[in-house]
Design a protein around this motif. Structure first.
Motif, short mmCIF file in Angstrom:
data_model
loop_
_atom_site.label_atom_id
_atom_site.label_comp_id
_atom_site.label_asym_id
_atom_site.label_seq_id
_atom_site.Cartn_x
_atom_site.Cartn_y
_atom_site.Cartn_z
N GLU A 319 10.04 -9.60 0.15
CA GLU A 319 9.68 -10.66 -0.64
C GLU A 319 9.27 -11.81 0.49
N VAL A 320 10.25 -12.15 1.40
CA VAL A 320 10.10 -13.25 1.99
C VAL A 320 8.99 -12.83 3.13
N ALA A 321 8.87 -11.74 3.57
CA ALA A 321 7.80 -11.25 4.60
C ALA A 321 6.61 -11.08 3.97
N GLU A 322 6.49 -10.88 2.57
CA GLU A 322 5.31 -11.12 1.96
C GLU A 322 4.68 -12.56 2.08
N ARG A 323 5.69 -13.59 1.64
CA ARG A 323 5.31 -14.75 1.76
C ARG A 323 4.85 -15.32 3.15
N LEU A 324 5.56 -14.90 3.92
CA LEU A 324 5.18 -15.25 5.39
C LEU A 324 3.89 -14.59 5.71
N LEU A 325 3.58 -13.17 5.44
CA LEU A 325 2.22 -12.70 5.57
C LEU A 325 1.16 -13.38 4.95
N TYR A 342 -5.90 -14.06 11.58
CA TYR A 342 -5.18 -12.84 12.05
C TYR A 342 -4.23 -12.49 11.01
N THR A 343 -3.61 -11.36 11.42
CA THR A 343 -2.50 -10.76 10.25
C THR A 343 -1.50 -10.06 11.07
N PHE A 344 0.02 -9.70 10.48
CA PHE A 344 0.48 -9.02 11.22
C PHE A 344 1.07 -7.67 10.53
N SER A 345 1.56 -6.58 11.14
CA SER A 345 2.24 -5.52 10.38
C SER A 345 3.57 -5.64 10.77
N ALA A 346 4.57 -5.15 9.65
CA ALA A 346 6.10 -5.29 9.81
C ALA A 346 6.70 -4.18 9.37
N GLY A 347 7.77 -4.02 9.85
CA GLY A 347 8.73 -2.89 9.30
C GLY A 347 10.12 -3.65 9.14
N VAL A 348 10.66 -3.17 7.79
CA VAL A 348 12.07 -3.81 7.31
C VAL A 348 13.01 -2.75 7.29
N GLU A 349 14.28 -2.97 7.76
CA GLU A 349 15.25 -2.04 7.67
C GLU A 349 16.50 -2.73 7.22
N ASP A 350 17.11 -2.02 6.41
CA ASP A 350 18.76 -2.40 6.23
C ASP A 350 19.84 -1.94 7.22
N TRP A 351 20.77 -2.70 7.61
CA TRP A 351 21.69 -2.29 8.90
C TRP A 351 22.73 -1.44 8.03
N ILE A 352 23.15 -0.22 8.74
CA ILE A 352 24.03 0.54 8.24
C ILE A 352 25.57 0.21 9.01
#
Length: 395
Positions: A319-325, A342-352
């Motif tokens: 949700e935060v990343a969507e607001r930033l985009l 301009y725009t950006f592409s992003a990947g999100v991952e949880d830490w194990i």
């Protein structure tokens, strides 16, 4: 008992050594150094002219000049400390205090020859300046660095203020009587011994503060990306390792957002490299304004940025990343009289828990690659190949 003139000579030698060290720091251009040098030079002038009181030197030279030099040295040192700490200098207040003390000195030199009122007036003046320095230093200690040098200066100024208050009390109460400033009474020698040590100690403390500030500036330069104002790759990576260790120790979630500005090479080729730099700066400002203060954001590559979210899981980070985009889409970069969308592409991952940071980073990087492969201008999170397509924005 050591003679007062010998005490002045020792203090003068200490002052010369202090000036040698300060001179080596002058090239740094650090605020406050020139004022501290001026304070030491004026103190040397005061000591050398005070020594003339047992000679046939005129009163203006043996009394007025040294006391004026002491007053100006106090002003210079106080101004230097305030400038070093980034504060304004209250010149009018300092001037009024010095003039009041010097009027008393002149009156009890030419109108009514009495040494004790002169000592009281100058003691109170010095006490006021020392308390002023102590208050300023105490209120402006750095919150995240060692405070040793600041506490040293605070301790010296407080001791000096107490000594000055004691000297004023002694001569106000008539516990000591002198016909000249350098009369070798027990009280005068004791106060002079403590007094001549003040400026060398204050100078030492100032040098320590200057060294600490210079070290902080160099660390800031090394840890900050010069273009965007965000964390540099090295600083980001070191802090990220600490975040992982903290998350493991406290069993808290940690999520990584890895993003890359879309078609950045095209921006450089079309608008020029200066425009590309403007886009990077623009994104840095938007990221700072959109993200939380504690979110760990840095420039980890040419046009690639990483953000670590402590105590947040991927669903909230998406949700935060969507607001930033969305903020990036709605706020194009202004450069050279034109706007660059301009725009950006992003990947999100949880830490194990227990996962190596490098592996964590690579997993997020694969999500970023999936977002770019799916058409860019989107965010891919855990369990997703690519998020829903978004309206394209010309870059």
């Amino acid at each position: 008992m050591i003679a007062p003139v010998n005490l002045l000579l020792i203090a003068a030698l200490a002052g010369v050594l202090s000036l040698c060290v300060l001179g080596s720091l002058a090239r740094s251009g650090m605020a406050g150094i020139r004022e501290t040098i001026r304070a030491n030079l004026l103190t040397l002038l005061a000591f050398s002219t005070f020594a003339l009181q047992n000679t046939k030197a005129p009163l203006w030279l043996s009394v007025l000049v040294p006391n004026t030099a002491i007053a100006l040295a106090l002003c210079a040192y106080y101004a230097g400390v305030r400038r070093l700490l980034g504060l304004s200098v209250p010149r009018h207040l300092m001037t009024l205090g010095c003039l009041a003390a010097l009027v008393v000195v002149a009156g009890y030199t030419y109108v009514d020859w009495r040494v004790e009122p002169r000592i009281v007036a100058m003691s109170l003046l010095q006490m006021g300046f020392m308390l002023g320095v102590a208050i300023v230093v105490q209120r402006n200690m750095p919150p995240h660095r060692s405070r040793y040098s600041y506490r040293f200066v605070w301790a010296v100024t407080m001791i000096s203020a107490v000594v000055c208050a004691g000297r004023a009390a002694v001569y106000l109460a008539g516990l000591d009587s002198v016909s000249a400033f350098l009369d070798p009474t027990i009280w005068s020698v004791a106060f002079l011994t403590l007094g001549v040590l003040i400026m060398p100690c204050l100078t030492l403390g100032t040098i320590m503060i200057i060294h600490d500030r210079m070290l902080a500036d160099r660390e800031q330069e090394a840890n900050t990306d010069f273009l965007t104002g965000l964390m540099s790759r090295k600083a980001w990576w070191l802090q990220a390792e600490r975040y992982c260790a903290q998350a493991l120790r406290m069993r808290r979630p940690l999520t990584l957002l890895l993003l890359d500005i879309d078609h950045f090479k095209r921006i450089n080729d079309t608008h020029g490299h200066a425009a590309g730099d403007a886009v990077l700066r623009h994104f840095g400002l938007l990221a700072t304004a959109t993200l939380r203060t504690g979110d760990h954001v840095g420039r980890v590559g040419g046009e690639e940025f990483g953000v670590l979210f402590a105590d947040m899981r991927s669903d909230a980070v998406l949700e935060v990343a969507e607001r930033l985009l969305d903020s990036v889409r709605r706020t194009p970069c202004a450069h050279g009289g034109s706007t660059i969308s301009y725009t950006f592409s992003a990947g999100v991952e949880d830490w194990i828990p227990g996962e190596n940071l490098q592996v964590f980073f690579e997993r997020a990087d694969r999500k970023l690659y999936a977002a770019k492969t799916a058409g860019r201008n989107r965010i891919v999170g855990p369990g997703q190949e690519a998020e829903r397509p978004l309206l394209p924005v010309a870059a």
